[in-house]
Design a protein around this motif. Structure first.
Motif, PDB file in Angstrom:
ATOM      1  N   VAL A 127       0.703  -1.312  -0.100  1.00 45.91           N
ATOM      2  CA  VAL A 127      -0.144   0.269   0.155  1.00 45.91           C
ATOM      3  C   VAL A 127       0.659   1.292  -0.131  1.00 45.91           C
ATOM      4  N   HIS A 128       1.994   1.354   0.691  1.00 46.80           N
ATOM      5  CA  HIS A 128       2.835   2.424   0.482  1.00 46.80           C
ATOM      6  C   HIS A 128       4.308   2.152   0.917  1.00 46.80           C
ATOM      7  N   LEU A 129       5.272   2.918   0.559  1.00 49.64           N
ATOM      8  CA  LEU A 129       6.908   2.695   0.678  1.00 49.64           C
ATOM      9  C   LEU A 129       7.196   1.858   1.744  1.00 49.64           C
ATOM     10  N   PHE A 130       6.716   2.334   3.175  1.00 48.95           N
ATOM     11  CA  PHE A 130       7.102   1.813   4.465  1.00 48.95           C
ATOM     12  C   PHE A 130       6.815   0.266   4.582  1.00 48.95           C
ATOM     13  N   SER A 131       5.497  -0.136   4.324  1.00 47.37           N
ATOM     14  CA  SER A 131       5.182  -1.604   4.739  1.00 47.37           C
ATOM     15  C   SER A 131       5.756  -2.331   3.453  1.00 47.37           C
ATOM     16  N   LEU A 132       6.118  -1.658   2.371  1.00 43.92           N
ATOM     17  CA  LEU A 132       6.699  -2.466   1.299  1.00 43.92           C
ATOM     18  C   LEU A 132       8.088  -2.650   1.667  1.00 43.92           C
ATOM     19  N   SER A 133       8.940  -1.609   2.251  1.00 41.48           N
ATOM     20  CA  SER A 133      10.234  -1.720   2.487  1.00 41.48           C
ATOM     21  C   SER A 133      10.567  -2.652   3.871  1.00 41.48           C
ATOM     22  N   LEU A 134       9.501  -2.841   4.409  1.00 46.36           N
ATOM     23  CA  LEU A 134       9.922  -3.781   5.462  1.00 46.36           C
ATOM     24  C   LEU A 134       9.434  -4.915   5.310  1.00 46.36           C
ATOM     25  N   HIS A 135       8.666  -5.298   4.391  1.00 44.72           N
ATOM     26  CA  HIS A 135       8.371  -6.656   3.656  1.00 44.72           C
ATOM     27  C   HIS A 135       9.575  -7.032   3.006  1.00 44.72           C
ATOM     28  N   VAL A 136      10.112  -6.230   2.163  1.00 43.91           N
ATOM     29  CA  VAL A 136      11.437  -6.580   1.292  1.00 43.91           C
ATOM     30  C   VAL A 136      12.464  -6.971   2.460  1.00 43.91           C
ATOM     31  N   ALA A 137      12.504  -6.455   3.489  1.00 45.57           N
ATOM     32  CA  ALA A 137      13.627  -6.575   4.438  1.00 45.57           C
ATOM     33  C   ALA A 137      13.432  -7.902   5.125  1.00 45.57           C
ATOM     34  N   LEU A 138      12.228  -8.288   5.264  1.00 45.46           N
ATOM     35  CA  LEU A 138      11.924  -9.588   5.919  1.00 45.46           C
ATOM     36  C   LEU A 138      12.432 -10.853   4.863  1.00 45.46           C
ATOM     37  N   LEU A 139      12.048 -10.353   3.600  1.00 52.63           N
ATOM     38  CA  LEU A 139      12.568 -11.395   2.437  1.00 52.63           C
ATOM     39  C   LEU A 139      13.898 -11.557   2.394  1.00 52.63           C
ATOM     40  N   HIS A 140      14.641 -10.530   2.496  1.00 54.29           N
ATOM     41  CA  HIS A 140      16.053 -10.280   2.556  1.00 54.29           C
ATOM     42  C   HIS A 140      16.659 -11.224   3.703  1.00 54.29           C
ATOM     43  N   ALA A 141      15.944 -10.921   5.059  1.00 48.70           N
ATOM     44  CA  ALA A 141      16.282 -11.582   6.121  1.00 48.70           C
ATOM     45  C   ALA A 141      16.132 -13.195   5.887  1.00 48.70           C
ATOM     46  N   HIS A 142      15.095 -13.454   5.511  1.00 50.33           N
ATOM     47  CA  HIS A 142      14.693 -15.054   5.275  1.00 50.33           C
ATOM     48  C   HIS A 142      15.973 -15.594   4.307  1.00 50.33           C
ATOM     49  N   ASN A 143      16.404 -14.961   3.227  1.00 55.55           N
ATOM     50  CA  ASN A 143      17.349 -15.353   2.255  1.00 55.55           C
ATOM     51  C   ASN A 143      18.675 -15.475   3.176  1.00 55.55           C
ATOM     52  N   ARG A 144      18.931 -14.371   3.783  1.00 56.25           N
ATOM     53  CA  ARG A 144      20.444 -14.669   4.782  1.00 56.25           C
ATOM     54  C   ARG A 144      20.375 -15.628   5.576  1.00 56.25           C
ATOM     55  N   ILE A 145      19.148 -15.969   6.270  1.00 62.17           N
ATOM     56  CA  ILE A 145      19.119 -17.043   7.129  1.00 62.17           C
ATOM     57  C   ILE A 145      19.349 -18.251   6.333  1.00 62.17           C
ATOM     58  N   VAL A 146      18.777 -18.586   5.243  1.00 62.68           N
ATOM     59  CA  VAL A 146      19.175 -19.675   4.117  1.00 62.68           C
ATOM     60  C   VAL A 146      20.579 -19.933   4.334  1.00 62.68           C
ATOM     61  N   ASP A 147      21.244 -18.761   3.740  1.00 65.83           N
ATOM     62  CA  ASP A 147      22.647 -18.835   3.396  1.00 65.83           C
ATOM     63  C   ASP A 147      23.534 -19.289   4.769  1.00 65.83           C
ATOM     64  N   TRP A 148      23.052 -18.700   6.149  1.00 61.46           N
ATOM     65  CA  TRP A 148      23.618 -19.070   7.212  1.00 61.46           C
ATOM     66  C   TRP A 148      23.366 -20.471   7.679  1.00 61.46           C
ATOM     67  N   LEU A 149      22.179 -20.952   7.378  1.00 65.32           N
ATOM     68  CA  LEU A 149      22.224 -22.388   7.727  1.00 65.32           C
ATOM     69  C   LEU A 149      22.879 -23.323   6.928  1.00 65.32           C
ATOM     70  N   ARG A 150      23.138 -22.926   5.631  1.00 70.12           N
ATOM     71  CA  ARG A 150      23.838 -23.992   4.553  1.00 70.12           C
ATOM     72  C   ARG A 150      25.380 -23.817   5.091  1.00 70.12           C
ATOM     73  N   GLU A 151      25.594 -22.566   5.463  1.00 69.39           N
ATOM     74  CA  GLU A 151      27.081 -22.278   5.903  1.00 69.39           C
ATOM     75  C   GLU A 151      27.548 -23.164   7.112  1.00 69.39           C
ATOM     76  N   ASN A 152      26.306 -23.616   7.905  1.00 68.00           N
ATOM     77  CA  ASN A 152      26.740 -24.103   9.234  1.00 68.00           C
ATOM     78  C   ASN A 152      26.092 -25.678   8.812  1.00 68.00           C
ATOM     79  N   GLY A 153      26.120 -26.269   7.610  1.00 65.51           N
ATOM     80  CA  GLY A 153      25.882 -27.692   7.557  1.00 65.51           C
ATOM     81  C   GLY A 153      24.716 -28.154   7.373  1.00 65.51           C
ATOM     82  N   VAL A 154      23.527 -27.457   7.512  1.00 65.40           N
ATOM     83  CA  VAL A 154      22.197 -27.898   7.673  1.00 65.40           C
ATOM     84  C   VAL A 154      21.704 -28.687   6.282  1.00 65.40           C
ATOM     85  N   PRO A 155      21.327 -29.894   6.532  1.00 63.75           N
ATOM     86  CA  PRO A 155      20.954 -30.495   5.067  1.00 63.75           C
ATOM     87  C   PRO A 155      19.852 -29.525   4.342  1.00 63.75           C
ATOM     88  N   GLU A 156      20.397 -29.717   3.020  1.00 62.60           N
ATOM     89  CA  GLU A 156      19.224 -28.866   2.187  1.00 62.60           C
ATOM     90  C   GLU A 156      17.713 -29.296   2.332  1.00 62.60           C
TER      91      GLU A 156
END
Length: 537
Positions: free
Chosen positions: A241-270
């Motif tokens: 609806v507006h820039l602020f909610s969208l920016s927070l949503h995008v930040a959560l998407l990036h955080a999830h993707n970073r967590i995926v990298d973090w788990l893989r780096e720590n050897g979590v099975p795919e």
């Protein structure tokens, strides 16, 4: 079996008409057009795949690998493009074949109190241009920062995400649907359904085809992906609806993707990466709600009291949560009163009103991106802009909403968010603020504190804003609003058998911490530094 039981709705990626603003609340619970979707109920116990023992392990030693659910394995991971995450969801708990379904309902937090009953014309005058809810009348009397609150400007928008996560009332603003017939199109759980929707199987358009454990982003990572008409491919279209909610949503998407990298780096099975990334982000989000957001909004003392003593007025049993109308249509619409008159998006940038300048529902150009450190305090950066003080008045951009937000309306007054808030409380039969205060053992506000005398009592939404002004110094909710919000959010977590507060109440965050305790700044920092290698705390 997968643990993708934290969401259950699919948004239409080809829809071209944005929902009306009643579904697009700012730190509030709002309403779109009619219709209801079935609500879902997760199993009474966490699936065994959450951990090897059915619960999250104890917090590891400081030097140990900080990943959980289950313990990090040294087994080699699969190729990232193997689509293991998607295949493993064929028996996902997001599907309704193996669990009961039913419409999620709204209810009463104080069922014994009578509806206030106020003349709608009085409410429309109060909330319209020039009425008592219009901040424009006093804006020219203030210095540029004269109505700044203590907390950063981003917090009411985080409240909006919470509202979108737990509720979607799809009844019309003008009523016509009895409160007992209202249905919630969201599950009443803080589970980031607005982000994950139906997961890689049910909502494949949200995820990277080559790496389905990760979310798909716009071409440069600064926006969500969109269809050929510019409509967001997103778990909840209200977040566009507006820039602020969208920016927070995008930040959560990036955080999830970073967590995926973090788990893989720590050897979590795919095969486990997506589920554990989802649990990790969801639990950290829930922690922020309890330990960062709520203390700022209602006071740390009240939060500690509710955690220690339990909820007195809202304590639904496990799997029987609902959304109280006193919360949805009054207390959690507090954020409308915190919206600033203007915002700066970047250092030394121009001051812009929220509407119409920062309205969403279209591609986000590179020159109109928000630096989230402008609205949240982050270590190493200058202090963020502050939220507006809560005083019962709304910024001009909310008193005259643009048509692309409201759609066509029958009366000009319906363009005012204050009018919508006041009418909503009337159509759902909310009690007066004074009546609730007396029930809670709180001394009601005086007519002088309210700014005017209401014939039969003060509408609960307006009362809570004025209570925040006089009993919370304009920085936080007072005893009535604070009690409603604290008990509902904590009560929802306790009624959700998959939340950290139910499964592991002594759990603590595992992501990197920059200060004394994990908070919103840490989650933003983790996502902002997405191009740097993930690291252990």
């Amino acid at each position: 079996m997968s643990v993708d039981h934290l969401s259950h709705h699919v948004e239409d990626p080809d829809a071209t008409t944005p929902p009306p603003f009643d579904e697009l609340g700012l730190g509030a619970v709002e309403a779109p057009e009619g219709g209801a979707r079935p609500g879902d109920h997760p199993p009474t116990e966490a699936p065994e795949s959450v951990t090897s023992g059915g619960h999250l392990p104890e917090r590891p030693d400081p030097g140990a690998t900080r990943a959980y659910a289950p313990q990090v394995s040294s087994a080699p991971s699969h190729h990232h493009g193997s689509r293991v995450a998607a295949r493993d969801h064929c028996l996902s708990l997001v599907r309704a074949v193996d669990r009961p379904t039913g419409a999620a309902r709204y209810g009463r937090m104080f069922p014994g109190l009578e509806p206030l009953g106020t003349d709608p014309q009085l409410l429309m005058r109060a909330g319209s241009d020039g009425g008592i809810c219009d901040a424009a009348a006093v804006l020219d009397q203030l210095s540029p920062d004269g109505d700044d609150a203590t907390e950063a400007a981003g917090w009411p928008f985080f409240g909006q995400l919470i509202a979108h996560d737990i509720t979607a009332d799809r009844s019309p603003i003008t009523g016509g649907v009895g409160p007992e017939e209202l249905r919630n199109a969201r599950s009443p759980k803080l589970n980031l359904e607005i982000v994950y929707s139906d997961g890689p199987i049910g909502s494949p358009y949200l995820f990277d085809h080559g790496d389905p454990a990760k979310f798909l982003l716009g071409p440069d990572g600064g926006d969500v992906p969109r269809n050929q008409q510019g409509v967001a491919l997103i778990g909840d279209p209200r977040n566009d609806v507006h820039l602020f909610s969208l920016s927070l949503h995008v930040a959560l998407l990036h955080a999830h993707n970073r967590i995926v990298d973090w788990l893989r780096e720590n050897g979590v099975p795919e095969a486990d990466v997506f589920d554990r990334a989802r649990i990790t982000l969801t639990w950290h989000y829930q922690w922020i709600v309890v330990h960062d957001f709520l203390p700022r909004l209602v006071g740390a003392g009240l939060v500690e009291q509710v955690l220690a003593e339990g909820c007195r007025w809202f304590a639904p049993p496990s799997l029987e949560a609902y959304i109280p109308l006193e919360f949805a249509d009054a207390a959690f619409r507090y954020g409308h009163g915190q919206i600033r008159h203007t915002y700066r998006l970047v250092d030394d940038g121009p001051a812009l009103p929220l509407f119409p300048d920062l309205v969403g529902f279209g591609p986000l150009p590179a020159d109109r991106r928000l630096d989230l450190t402008q609205v949240f305090d982050v270590p190493g950066r200058p202090p963020a802009q502050r939220a507006k003080r809560i005083d019962g008045r709304l910024a001009a951009s909310l008193i005259g909403l643009p048509e692309q937000v409201t759609g066509e309306v029958d009366a000009a007054a319906y363009r005012s968010l204050a009018v919508r808030d006041l009418l909503r409380g009337e159509t759902t039969g909310l009690p007066s603020g004074e009546t609730v205060a007396r029930l809670l053992g709180v001394t009601p506000l005086t007519d002088d504190e309210l700014g005017q005398a209401w014939p039969h009592g003060t509408p609960l939404w307006f009362y809570i804003l004025k209570e925040a002004e006089h009993r919370g110094a304009g920085d936080r909710l007072g005893p009535v609003g604070g009690r409603i919000v604290a008990e509902v959010l904590i009560g929802l977590l306790r009624a959700d058998p998959a939340s950290y507060l139910s499964l592991e109440p002594d759990w603590e965050p595992a992501l990197p911490v920059t200060g004394s305790g994990f908070g919103m700044a840490d989650l933003l920092t983790f996502g902002i530094h997405r191009d740097q290698p993930a690291h252990q705390a």
